[in-house]
Design a protein around this motif. Structure first.
Motif: not given
Length: 159
Positions: A97-118
């Motif tokens: 759960r913590a890893g998923l939250a951190i990955m979501a933050g990273y994906g949104l910060m980097e504006r990655a296409p996969w960040g929105r889904i995560v």
């Protein structure tokens, strides 16, 4: 293709005019995504810290003190391996759960296409974590779902 109402000659298709405040709206959306990603980072870090503290307490108190063997569940029909397996599952849940939250933050910060889904997956997982997880999840879903927000996020990834 459209035709002239007077003579019937074909008319050239003209692209639609640009949206007058689109760049301003895109910049505002980018700042909201930055704020949302920061909150996901903070939430992930706090979930990891409090999860580790809680699981360390549960492991020390329940498993190492013989709670499963001599406590209230000793005669309840649970096998001897049930307690440690619950603790292992709890550790996996906290880390995932913590890893998923951190990955979501990273994906949104980097504006990655996969960040929105995560981020959407992280929001759905954290909907039941009342009150903070629910609030962040609702904010995330409002910011990322819908045609308008999908278009804005896609434009952010292209920029």
């Amino acid at each position: 293709m459209a035709a002239c109402p007077r003579c019937g000659a074909p008319l050239m298709s003209v692209p639609p005019p640009t949206y007058p405040g689109f760049q301003f709206e895109l910049a505002a959306y980018a700042s909201k995504m930055r704020a949302l990603s920061t909150v996901w980072f903070i939430y992930g870090a706090l979930a990891l810290v409090f999860g580790v503290i809680g699981m360390a307490f549960a492991d020390a108190w329940l498993a190492n003190r013989g709670f499963w063997m001599h406590g209230p569940f000793a005669h309840g029909g649970f096998p001897f391996w049930f307690g440690p397996q619950i603790i292992r599952f709890g550790w996996m849940y906290v880390i995932a759960r913590a890893g998923l939250a951190i990955m979501a933050g990273y994906g949104l910060m980097e504006r990655a296409p996969w960040g929105r889904i995560v981020a959407i997956i992280a929001a759905v997982v954290n909907l039941i974590k009342f009150p903070f997880g629910t609030a962040i999840a609702i904010w995330t879903l409002v910011m990322l779902l819908g045609y308008r927000n999908t278009t804005l996020y896609d434009r952010l990834t292209q920029a």
